[in-house]
Scaffold this motif. Structure first.
Motif, PDB file in Angstrom:
ATOM      1  N   THR A  26       0.854  -1.185   0.000  1.00  0.00           N
ATOM      2  CA  THR A  26       0.000   0.000   0.000  1.00  0.00           C
ATOM      3  C   THR A  26       0.892   1.237   0.000  1.00  0.00           C
ATOM      4  O   THR A  26       1.926   1.257   0.657  1.00  0.00           O
ATOM      5  CB  THR A  26      -0.888  -0.013   1.257  1.00  0.00           C
ATOM      6  N   HIS A  27       0.503   2.233  -0.753  1.00  0.00           N
ATOM      7  CA  HIS A  27       1.150   3.538  -0.659  1.00  0.00           C
ATOM      8  C   HIS A  27       0.141   4.526  -0.072  1.00  0.00           C
ATOM      9  O   HIS A  27      -1.062   4.370  -0.269  1.00  0.00           O
ATOM     10  CB  HIS A  27       1.610   4.033  -2.034  1.00  0.00           C
ATOM     11  N   GLY A  28       0.664   5.493   0.655  1.00  0.00           N
ATOM     12  CA  GLY A  28      -0.196   6.562   1.154  1.00  0.00           C
ATOM     13  C   GLY A  28       0.176   7.829   0.411  1.00  0.00           C
ATOM     14  O   GLY A  28       1.223   7.900  -0.221  1.00  0.00           O
ATOM     15  N   LEU A  84      13.459   2.581  -0.123  1.00  0.00           N
ATOM     16  CA  LEU A  84      13.539   3.977  -0.569  1.00  0.00           C
ATOM     17  C   LEU A  84      12.176   4.679  -0.477  1.00  0.00           C
ATOM     18  O   LEU A  84      11.828   5.519  -1.307  1.00  0.00           O
ATOM     19  CB  LEU A  84      14.115   4.048  -1.979  1.00  0.00           C
ATOM     20  N   HIS A  85      11.431   4.287   0.561  1.00  0.00           N
ATOM     21  CA  HIS A  85      10.122   4.910   0.793  1.00  0.00           C
ATOM     22  C   HIS A  85      10.245   6.416   1.011  1.00  0.00           C
ATOM     23  O   HIS A  85       9.433   7.199   0.523  1.00  0.00           O
ATOM     24  CB  HIS A  85       9.460   4.233   1.996  1.00  0.00           C
ATOM     25  N   LEU A  86      11.282   6.817   1.751  1.00  0.00           N
ATOM     26  CA  LEU A  86      11.413   8.251   2.047  1.00  0.00           C
ATOM     27  C   LEU A  86      11.640   9.069   0.785  1.00  0.00           C
ATOM     28  O   LEU A  86      11.309  10.249   0.734  1.00  0.00           O
ATOM     29  CB  LEU A  86      12.550   8.494   3.036  1.00  0.00           C
ATOM     30  N   GLU A  87      12.182   8.396  -0.224  1.00  0.00           N
ATOM     31  CA  GLU A  87      12.433   9.080  -1.496  1.00  0.00           C
ATOM     32  C   GLU A  87      11.190   9.127  -2.370  1.00  0.00           C
ATOM     33  O   GLU A  87      11.204   9.662  -3.468  1.00  0.00           O
ATOM     34  CB  GLU A  87      13.583   8.385  -2.242  1.00  0.00           C
ATOM     35  N   MET A  88      10.111   8.534  -1.884  1.00  0.00           N
ATOM     36  CA  MET A  88       8.860   8.551  -2.643  1.00  0.00           C
ATOM     37  C   MET A  88       8.197   9.898  -2.357  1.00  0.00           C
ATOM     38  O   MET A  88       7.345  10.022  -1.476  1.00  0.00           O
ATOM     39  CB  MET A  88       7.982   7.380  -2.188  1.00  0.00           C
ATOM     40  N   GLN A  89       8.614  10.903  -3.092  1.00  0.00           N
ATOM     41  CA  GLN A  89       8.294  12.276  -2.745  1.00  0.00           C
ATOM     42  C   GLN A  89       8.106  13.132  -3.990  1.00  0.00           C
ATOM     43  O   GLN A  89       8.373  12.677  -5.101  1.00  0.00           O
ATOM     44  CB  GLN A  89       9.461  12.854  -1.940  1.00  0.00           C
ATOM     45  N   TYR A 121       4.281  13.347  -0.301  1.00  0.00           N
ATOM     46  CA  TYR A 121       5.051  12.110  -0.129  1.00  0.00           C
ATOM     47  C   TYR A 121       4.147  10.925   0.160  1.00  0.00           C
ATOM     48  O   TYR A 121       2.965  11.081   0.433  1.00  0.00           O
ATOM     49  CB  TYR A 121       6.084  12.282   0.986  1.00  0.00           C
ATOM     50  N   CYS A 122       4.769   9.754   0.076  1.00  0.00           N
ATOM     51  CA  CYS A 122       4.078   8.512   0.406  1.00  0.00           C
ATOM     52  C   CYS A 122       4.163   8.298   1.910  1.00  0.00           C
ATOM     53  O   CYS A 122       5.228   8.447   2.510  1.00  0.00           O
ATOM     54  CB  CYS A 122       4.718   7.350  -0.340  1.00  0.00           C
ATOM     55  N   THR A 123       3.013   7.980   2.525  1.00  0.00           N
ATOM     56  CA  THR A 123       2.965   7.892   3.986  1.00  0.00           C
ATOM     57  C   THR A 123       3.098   6.472   4.534  1.00  0.00           C
ATOM     58  O   THR A 123       3.047   6.279   5.739  1.00  0.00           O
ATOM     59  CB  THR A 123       1.648   8.488   4.509  1.00  0.00           C
ATOM     60  N   GLU A 124       3.222   5.470   3.670  1.00  0.00           N
ATOM     61  CA  GLU A 124       3.408   4.093   4.163  1.00  0.00           C
ATOM     62  C   GLU A 124       4.857   3.696   3.910  1.00  0.00           C
ATOM     63  O   GLU A 124       5.367   3.881   2.802  1.00  0.00           O
ATOM     64  CB  GLU A 124       2.494   3.111   3.409  1.00  0.00           C
ATOM     65  N   PHE A 125       5.499   3.090   4.889  1.00  0.00           N
ATOM     66  CA  PHE A 125       6.890   2.674   4.692  1.00  0.00           C
ATOM     67  C   PHE A 125       6.908   1.462   3.769  1.00  0.00           C
ATOM     68  O   PHE A 125       6.873   0.328   4.190  1.00  0.00           O
ATOM     69  CB  PHE A 125       7.580   2.371   6.017  1.00  0.00           C
ATOM     70  N   CYS A 126       6.966   1.747   2.457  1.00  0.00           N
ATOM     71  CA  CYS A 126       6.652   0.723   1.464  1.00  0.00           C
ATOM     72  C   CYS A 126       7.876   0.030   0.902  1.00  0.00           C
ATOM     73  O   CYS A 126       7.769  -1.022   0.280  1.00  0.00           O
ATOM     74  CB  CYS A 126       5.851   1.370   0.346  1.00  0.00           C
ATOM     75  N   SER A 127       9.056   0.605   1.077  1.00  0.00           N
ATOM     76  CA  SER A 127      10.260  -0.021   0.541  1.00  0.00           C
ATOM     77  C   SER A 127      11.449   0.685   1.177  1.00  0.00           C
ATOM     78  O   SER A 127      11.284   1.667   1.890  1.00  0.00           O
ATOM     79  CB  SER A 127      10.339   0.149  -0.975  1.00  0.00           C
TER      80      SER A 127
HETATM   81 CU1  CUA Z   1       5.127   4.224  -1.132  1.00  0.00          CU
HETATM   82 CU2  CUA Z   1       6.180   4.745   0.847  1.00  0.00          CU
END
Ligand code: CUA
Ligand code: CUK
Length: 765
Positions: free
Chosen positions: A590-592, A633-638, A625-631
């Motif tokens: 899931t992505h937020g 490089l989640h923090l880079e999902m911005q 940004y994406c609010t779910e720790f999805c991978s």
């Molecule tokens: Cu998608 Cu974090």
């Protein structure tokens, strides 16, 4: 950043090659040691063994509990009592985006009353859809007592799909109850009020102008929605209708509803009148309402209803004339009425009486057939004599409220509010067989599928109103206390106290876990709230931003670990609509999505498309940004939302760049080759065993190749840039291949571990 990548390669290599750290030696405590240290008895240990669900194992039953004033539904497992989820129903719930994205808002706003936004509910009674009187695990319904509404939750994805507002009531309590094939979901009014909307009548006209009633909502199973147009109500006297139940088996087609305050007393403590509590319990009896709903539906279809607020209401006069409405006296301020699994008896518990009353459906029908009525109430409704309807009364204790059934014949469990006990008793023989103290002041209780035609026995949950001394104190507002009881033996055994941090739960229903078959992903581009294709959905490569006048519309996508687009430029004052599709097929990916300060949030599960909307009314820079720790490089999902001031012109046109060298590029290419070697070795292992026998692994392998497939064409791309000595682009596109490889390797390694731990066997090549 570079150091971190290096570290994760090392980790990946270590995991792939299989260096296992040896466990440190320690002196093990024996079971006896632990029992002594923690002061645990044999009995405690037995209870622990009966409730403990070891890691990786699952619960036998799933409970849907009302969340009371939270307006939500609480889902937990039995016997572990572990909370699994809160279902957002009448109240915004940010994690799930409920009330913060446009699609869920559309459901929440169906619950507006007279244009007023209502952002909470008082949920009381959940009901699971039934087929032939058995739970089928397809839908869940729940009422809102405070604002007379009913919600439909689809158990394919555990999401609220619909809220309907009762067109004639101002509060409702006796619902949701379903008929044995879920043709109707019904609810009873609680506090009488004029049925016409916005009509004022003084309390002096209570008897003439205030009314109660029953609403029968028609459920369209194919659509998975209530059909308001085919729903109807039956007008009832202002008797404060309370809990209800649907007939089943021989009593199918009938519904039974309790009442309190049939005195029709109107308080006024501030004017020196005795309060409601005195006036409402003055008489020795109230009324059980007995309604032939099947016949009522036919009468409505035949045009015998009156339209009130555009809704079909069968008026009392018609109901009496057509012989579909009867009353039976029941002792003193009753609460629950619960039809036995065989449909032959209705068990009524009187809050202020120490007895439960077992009414016989057969006797009631005989009295109706013979026209044997002891009187008529002030509205002309025929009243069947109590002795003509009663099978027996059984003395149980103080404050009986609700009753549930066992899988063994004739056994029932009734909550005793004042005694803080559960009474186990036999309704065929009319005797108490066991009692157990609970902590404290039990309201509802619930056995497994205990209100269906096929109760499962085994466990009972006491939904206690007070927790007092059970838990570590957390302030004057105590947690709720649900207690798990083993009912598989003659004597009940208390197993577990569960503090519930959301309340106040009233009723709950439990279903065998294997009956629930929720999906793990949506068809790509689905609006989960309508179950239809979302008009804003796009596939990879089709992402687009358009602007018409001051309306900016973004159709974007999400996949580990980027949001497309990564920049959204608008002018101050623009209305911004962002549709996002989660392109993942992998389970639980899931992505937020949120944008700084604009109060929007979406939870976008695999395949889902969700819309967020806001007015960019302040110029400035707003990260999203994406609010779910999805991978990793989640923090880079911005990305950035740039809200430009009026008349703004760019002065600088190139972006700040990193400075990558040929050496960086070569290192990245080597990293890609090393990672590929790991992937190859994992694939070799997986295909050397019977992985196809493990559906979870097959899904992971599919997801892994899905990720790897995204590297297509990227090798040519980075080599093309390298040929032109553009090391920045060459390095970054090579890096992007590695990003996909990492996700592939991660899934592959998870699959490998799963296979090793679950006894995969070598297969002949
Ligand atoms: Cu998608 Cu974090
Ligand atoms: S009610 Cu609360 S304890 Cu609403 Cu079913 Cu009985």
């Amino acid at each position: 950043m570079k150091a971190r990548i290096k570290q994760s390669v090392t980790l990946l290599l270590a995991a792939g090659i299989g260096f296992a750290a040896a466990g440190a030696a320690y002196s093990a405590e024996s079971l006896q040691d632990v029992m002594k240290r923690r002061n645990i008895s044999q009995q405690d240990l037995l209870a622990a063994a009966k409730t403990y669900v070891p890691t990786g194992k699952r619960d036998e039953f799933v409970v849907f509990s009302s969340g009371g004033q939270s307006g939500q539904v609480i889902v937990y497992g039995i016997p572990s009592m572990r909370i699994l989820k809160y279902l957002a129903v009448f109240t915004p719930e940010p994690w799930q985006g409920y009330g913060f994205d446009e699609n869920s808002k559309a459901v929440l706003r169906q619950g507006n009353i007279d244009g007023k936004e209502i952002n909470w509910g008082d949920t009381h009674h959940p009901a699971i859809s039934e087929t032939d009187g058995k739970y089928d695990g397809q839908y869940l319904f729940i009422n809102d007592k405070a604002n007379p509404r009913l919600a439909v939750i689809d158990l394919r994805d555990f999401e609220t799909k619909q809220i309907v507002v009762n067109p004639i009531f101002k509060s409702e309590h006796g619902g949701a109850f379903v008929t044995p094939n879920t043709d109707y979901i019904f609810e009873a009014a609680q506090y009488a009020a004029p049925l016409e909307n916005k009509k004022f009548y003084p309390l002096e006209e209570f008897n003439e102008k205030y009314r109660g009633g029953m609403t029968y909502w028609k459920f369209d199973r194919k659509e998975g929605r209530i059909d308001a147009k085919k729903s109807f109500s039956v007008e009832l006297p202002p008797y404060s209708q309370d809990l209800s139940d649907a007939g089943k088996g021989p009593s199918d087609g009938w519904s039974f509803t309790n009442s309190f305050c049939s005195e029709r007393y109107v308080g006024g403590i501030e004017k020196g009148r005795p309060p409601y509590e005195a006036g409402c319990s003055a008489k020795d009896t109230d009324y059980l309402h007995v309604i032939n709903w099947k016949k009522a539906a036919e009468l409505v279809a035949a045009g015998k209803a009156k339209k009130i607020n555009g809704h079909d209401v069968l008026m009392m006069e018609t109901a009496i004339k057509e012989g579909i409405l009867f009353l039976v006296p029941e002792p003193k301020s009753p609460h629950g009425v619960d039809v036995t699994p065989d449909g032959k008896f209705m068990i009524v518990a009187g809050k202020l009486d120490t007895h439960v009353s077992v009414y016989s459906f057969e006797k009631i029908q005989a009295a109706i057939k013979a026209g044997k009525f002891e009187s008529h109430d002030p509205y002309g409704i025929p009243v069947i004599g109590m002795k003509d309807a009663l099978d027996k009364q059984v003395q149980l204790g103080l404050g009986p409220l609700h009753t549930q059934y066992d899988s063994k014949p004739c056994l029932a469990y009734t909550s005793l509010y004042v005694d803080s006990q559960v009474a186990k008793w036999n309704y065929c023989e009319g005797k108490v067989v066991d009692k157990l103290s609970v902590h404290y002041n039990i309201g509802h209780l619930m056995s497994m599928e205990g209100d269906s035609v096929d109760p499962k026995g085994r466990y009972l949950v006491a939904l206690n109103k007070l927790a007092i001394d059970r838990f570590v104190p957390v302030g004057p507002l105590h947690p709720q206390n649900h207690q798990l009881i083993d009912i598989s033996n003659d004597k009940m055994q208390l197993l577990y106290d569960m503090p519930l941090p959301l309340g106040e739960p009233h009723y709950a229903v439990a279903i065998e876990a294997t009956k629930l078959k929720p999906g793990v992903r949506y068809k790509v581009g689905t609006d989960s709230r309508t179950d239809k294709p979302h008009p804003g959905a796009v596939r990879a490569g089709e992402e687009v931003t358009t602007k018409k006048g001051n309306k900016v519309e973004v159709k974007g996508t999400l996949i580990r670990s980027h949001i497309t687009p990564e920049t959204i430029e608008v002018d101050v004052g623009d209305e911004v609509t962002i549709h996002l599709t989660n392109l993942e097929r992998a389970q639980d990916e899931t992505h937020g999505f949120t944008v700084s300060t604009y109060n929007v949030h979406a939870s976008i599960e695999p395949g889902k498309t969700v819309t967020v909307k806001f007015k960019a009314d302040k110029e400035g820079v707003y990260p999203y940004y994406c609010t779910e720790f999805c991978s990793a490089l989640h923090l880079e999902m911005q990305g950035y939302l740039l809200v430009k001031p009026k008349g703004w012109k760019p002065t600088k046109t190139t972006l700040a760049a990193g400075s990558y060298t040929e050496a960086d590029y070569k290192a990245t290419v080597k990293k890609v080759a090393d990672t590929q070697a790991i992937i190859d070795s994992v694939v070799a292992y997986i295909t050397s065993v019977n992985y196809k026998d493990f559906p979870d692994v097959v899904a992971m392998v599919e997801d892994a190749f899905d990720q790897l497939g995204k590297t297509k064409g990227l090798k040519e791309k980075h080599e093309g840039f390298a040929a032109k000595k553009d090391w920045e682009n060459a390095n970054l596109w090579a890096e992007q291949i590695w990003q996909y490889q990492v996700k592939t390797a991660d899934l592959g390694l998870r699959a490998k571990t799963y296979l090793e731990q679950n006894g995969a066997k070598k297969v002949a090549k």
